[in-house]
Scaffold this motif. Structure first.
Motif, short mmCIF file in Angstrom:
data_model
loop_
_atom_site.label_atom_id
_atom_site.label_comp_id
_atom_site.label_asym_id
_atom_site.label_seq_id
_atom_site.Cartn_x
_atom_site.Cartn_y
_atom_site.Cartn_z
N VAL A 14 0.85 -1.20 0.00
CA VAL A 14 0.00 0.00 0.00
C VAL A 14 0.88 1.24 0.00
CG1 VAL A 14 -1.79 1.26 1.27
CG2 VAL A 14 -1.79 -1.25 1.26
N ALA A 15 0.47 2.26 -0.76
CA ALA A 15 1.26 3.49 -0.88
C ALA A 15 2.70 3.13 -1.23
CB ALA A 15 1.19 4.31 0.41
N LEU A 55 1.23 -13.52 -6.36
CA LEU A 55 0.77 -12.23 -6.88
C LEU A 55 1.09 -11.13 -5.87
CD1 LEU A 55 -0.88 -10.54 -8.98
CD2 LEU A 55 -2.89 -10.99 -7.54
N VAL A 56 1.60 -10.01 -6.39
CA VAL A 56 1.80 -8.80 -5.60
C VAL A 56 1.02 -7.68 -6.26
CG1 VAL A 56 3.45 -7.09 -4.75
CG2 VAL A 56 4.08 -9.51 -4.80
N ILE A 57 0.26 -6.95 -5.48
CA ILE A 57 -0.43 -5.76 -5.99
C ILE A 57 0.20 -4.53 -5.35
CG2 ILE A 57 -2.60 -4.51 -6.16
CD1 ILE A 57 -4.06 -7.14 -6.20
N LEU A 58 0.64 -3.61 -6.18
CA LEU A 58 1.23 -2.35 -5.74
C LEU A 58 0.19 -1.25 -5.90
CD1 LEU A 58 3.57 -0.39 -5.02
CD2 LEU A 58 4.24 -0.46 -7.43
N THR A 59 -0.13 -0.57 -4.81
CA THR A 59 -1.10 0.52 -4.88
C THR A 59 -0.45 1.84 -4.48
OG1 THR A 59 -1.96 0.63 -2.60
CG2 THR A 59 -2.81 -1.12 -4.01
N ASP A 60 -1.02 2.91 -4.98
CA ASP A 60 -0.67 4.25 -4.53
C ASP A 60 -1.85 5.15 -4.86
OD1 ASP A 60 2.36 5.52 -3.74
OD2 ASP A 60 0.79 6.96 -4.25
#
Length: 259
Positions: A78-79, A98-103
């Protein structure tokens, strides 16, 4: 912004939040933070190296050593900024994970996507423009959630902690890497002088943006101390919460589990 009215002091206090040392309407903070990171996005990694003497890489490496991730698992950063932690987790979960990158900031998310693409990381990483306070993922989705140097920029930190706890699977872990309060004897006055003299100067000379780096220094000082953040994580429903002081408490890694 509410007009001055002594009869509404309590309401006004509830409707404002800190932006560095300023008090601003809660509705405005996200946009102000977005403007800061749009300004610094292009120089983000260079400035991190200059400001920390490269130590941020060691802090992130330690964080990655604590994820407990195994091949085939799912992780959320996150961020995540320019993706240093997401890159490490992508190696830990492997091609079947799986990796999810959020910003919340599109410019920072683009920097992260470009950085990971340049490193040859593509197949098991996805990207999401998302607010930490209202993550767009189902309950119990991830084995590990991380947020590195992002929580202090969130308007409602308690709400973000609850959101991150919600998306953890039972047995999953939240890792919060953030600037904290120095505990080593004699370190605080040295750190204060550095933060309010050197950091804005570096921002002015290198990034041509003194104000943004002054905000970053101020936001660090306004962030809860180690014990307070530990209590906030417990209030968000996490268990076995603990923290590790790094670099004399300049940075701390907080950990909590959803049981």
């Amino acid at each position: 912004m509410h007009p001055m009215n002594t009869g509404n002091d309590k309401r006004d206090a509830a409707d404002t939040t800190d932006f560095g040392y300023q008090q601003v309407p809660k509705a405005e903070k996200a946009a102000r933070v977005r403007a800061v990171f749009e300004s610094v996005a292009g120089n983000y990694n260079l400035m991190n190296d200059l400001m920390s003497g490269g130590a941020h890489r060691l802090w992130k490496r330690f964080t990655l050593s604590q994820t407990g991730l195994r091949p085939g698992q799912r992780a959320l950063d996150v961020a995540g900024g320019t993706g240093d932690i997401a890159a490490g987790m992508s190696q830990q979960v492997g091609s079947n994970g799986l990796v999810i990158l959020t910003d919340i900031n599109a410019a920072m998310l683009a920097e992260g996507r470009d950085a990971l693409t340049d490193r040859g990381i593509a197949g098991n990483v996805r990207y999401s423009l998302a607010n930490a306070e209202c993550l767009p993922f189902p309950d119990s989705s991830f084995d590990c959630v991380t947020i590195g140097f992002g929580l202090r920029n969130v308007t409602d930190k308690a709400k973000a902690l609850r959101a991150m706890a919600r998306v953890l699977k039972p047995g999953g872990q939240l890792l919060v890497l953030e600037f904290s309060h120095p505990v080593a004897p004699g370190l605080k006055p040295i750190y204060d002088r550095y933060s309010f003299s050197v950091l804005p100067w570096l921002g002015k000379v290198v990034a041509k943006d003194e104000d943004s780096y002054r905000y970053l220094a101020e936001s660090i000082r306004r962030f809860p101390d180690q014990k307070t953040l530990q209590s906030m994580m417990q209030d968000a429903g996490l268990e076995q919460c603990r923290y590790h002081n790094l670099s004399g408490g300049i940075v701390a890694l907080h950990r909590g589990w959803r049981l």
